[in-house]
Every structure is written in C-alpha cells, then in structure tokens.
Write a protein that holds these residues in place. Structure first.
Motif: not given
Length: 319
Positions: A277-279, A281, A290
């Motif tokens: 999981d990644w996000e 910005d 994450k």
C-alpha cells in the motif's frame, strides 16, 4: 552525583599526592570518569586539566542514548566517557524549537548538533537495531567525541538556494562559500546533509559540494519534520517554526574516524519485500510507503499478500 562531587573535591585537595603517581596510572583513573566527573576534574586543578585533555585527545568516543527527548542531553553527563564535539538528534515526537532548545542546553556549549523529526527513529547497537517508540522513548541522541576532527554546521534556506539557482553561472560557488559558509582552503572529508520535506534545490547543493570537494563523502536523507542545527547554544530552523523549508548539515574535516557506507551492490540481509500500500503526496512530491509484505515463493505476483507488516518492524526483526 553527590559522591562524584565529593570525590573530585578530595582529588583536588590532594593533587600533590597524586602528582607522585605515574602518568599512566593517573590516565587510567581518568578513563573511569563520566562526563560530569571529567568536568569537575578539569576545573579542580591544572594537573587534572592536562590529564583530561590528554585522555580525550587519544580516545575518540561514540555514545547513543534512547529515551524521552527532555532527558537525553542531561543523561549524557553520566553516559559519555569524553566531552562530545558533535551530535545527531532524531525524535519521533515532532518537538518544536522551544522543547529542542530546552533539551540541548544541557550539552557542552561547544557541541554542535543537527537532526530532525522522523516517525521511526532508530540506532544500531552491536548487531541489533534499537528503535525509539512510545512517550518515554521517543528520541535517539548520538554524541561523538572526535578530538582530531573539526566540524561546522550549516543551514540553507529555500530562498537563498533559489537566488543561487537563478545566477547565470549556476551559483554553486555561492552555495559553498556564501550560503553554507565553507572555506575553499579546507579539505573537507565528509558532509552530512539533511533536507526537509519542503526543501528545494537539493540537487544544486549536492552538486556544489561534489564540485568543490570531489573526494569527500556525502551522507544523509530527507526528514519529515523539524530539521534543525545547534551551534553555540543557538537553535536554527530553516523557514522558522519547523516548516522544513531548507536544508541543514554538518561538514567534517581533519582526522575523521567515520566511513560512509552505501548498500549498493551488496547481498541483502532479509528476504525481498514488495509494496502492499502506498500514497502519493502531490504537495511534497513524494511517495509514502504505508505497508509492505514478503511474497511466498509459491505464490504468483497477482496473489493477495498473506502477511502485511510495518517495514520498520521487519527491519528490526531481521537484524
């Protein structure tokens, strides 16, 4: 430390008696003293001042303390075996300038420190990884006594780097001499560079260092919050108020007993990990991982991961 003060007073009062002992024996006595005792000895008599100086000159030391931020610098008095000259402070609490200043005041006045906030500050001890966490252990302070080395901490704000970047010549010499305050006559051995998440023109600063000092080592990394430098009892933060709009760092020269190590091209110490999981910005232009997982050898790349875990937990367990 009442016993330490009493002992120091006794030694000072009987300095003529101790002067009949061999220098080697007196240096052996000094080697058992902590920082607070060394401070008292240095102030008690000329003999002990010379002995403490000789001891520290021949014994570089490295001390790391994990604990609550307000207590770290004060605890150094009983943990350090020599007067620290440089330090690195990484805190998970995201403490502001006031708390940092209060904590760092307990260090010797000529000790220079850089650092910043990180969600997972950790340090190495032997072959183990010790990670700070929780309200009572939220920071890591590493203190080094480098008697034959010299240090200079610096800060570069975004506005200054932007002005240098707009110069026709690229502004690299301006970065080195005017912004960072480096001396072109000094042969620097190592630079520690800590950009904040909102730092700009990081590549320009690195190019300036590489151009001016091609044989030096450069280490560091981006920190999420509250980067700072501490020198002469004064705290400086780029952008002010922990906004991280700039870069802090430290230049080292002389006999620097440190070595930069890059993990490129070595055998990994843990199994391969994949991002679960990644996000992204967009404001900071960074990708935040994450969670990661260890894929089993029998599973296909499209299979759902059987185990999700914090990457820092994995790192700690594998070491």
């Amino acid at each position: 430390m009442a016993a330490t003060s009493s002992t120091t007073t006794t030694l000072a009062a009987n300095t003529p008696l101790f002067s009949t002992l061999s220098t080697d024996l007196l240096l052996e006595i000094v080697s058992y003293c902590d920082l607070e005792a060394l401070t008292h000895l240095r102030a008690s008599a000329r003999l002990w001042t010379v002995l403490v100086a000789e001891h520290e000159q021949s014994h570089p030391s490295f001390t790391t303390i994990v604990g609550a931020l307000p207590t770290l610098a004060a605890r150094a008095k009983s943990c350090c075996s020599a007067t620290p000259s440089v330090g690195f402070l990484f805190s998970a609490s995201g403490s502001g300038p006031a708390k940092l200043t209060e904590a760092l005041r307990a260090l010797p006045s000529d000790c220079q420190v850089i650092g910043g906030g990180s969600p997972y500050p950790f340090t190495g001890y032997g072959k183990m990884i010790v990670r700070a966490g929780g309200p009572n252990e939220d920071a890591v302070l590493s203190l080094l006594s480098l008697p034959e080395a010299h240090a200079h901490v610096f800060m570069a704000e975004n506005g200054d780097l932007d002005a240098a970047n707009n110069l026709p010549t690229g502004g690299r010499s301006m970065v080195r001499e005017n912004i960072l305050g480096l001396d072109p006559k000094i042969d620097y051995k190592m630079f520690v560079v800590i950009p904040g998440q909102a730092a700009e023109h990081v590549e320009l600063l690195l190019q300036a260092l590489q151009e001016g000092y091609p044989s030096c080592a450069i280490v560091g990394g981006v920190f999420s919050s509250n980067i700072f430098c501490w020198k002469g009892g004064v705290l400086q933060t780029p952008g002010g108020g922990g906004k991280n709009k700039g870069i802090v760092g430290m230049a080292l020269w002389g006999n620097v007993p440190l070595q930069a190590v890059v993990s490129r091209g070595v055998v990994p110490r843990s199994p391969a990990l994949k991002v679960a999981d990644w996000e992204y910005d967009g404001d900071a232009e960074v990708v935040m991982v994450k969670s990661v997982f260890r894929p089993s050898s029998s599973s296909s790349s499209s299979a759902a991961p059987a185990e999700i875990m914090n990457p820092y937990t994995i790192f700690q367990e594998d070491m």
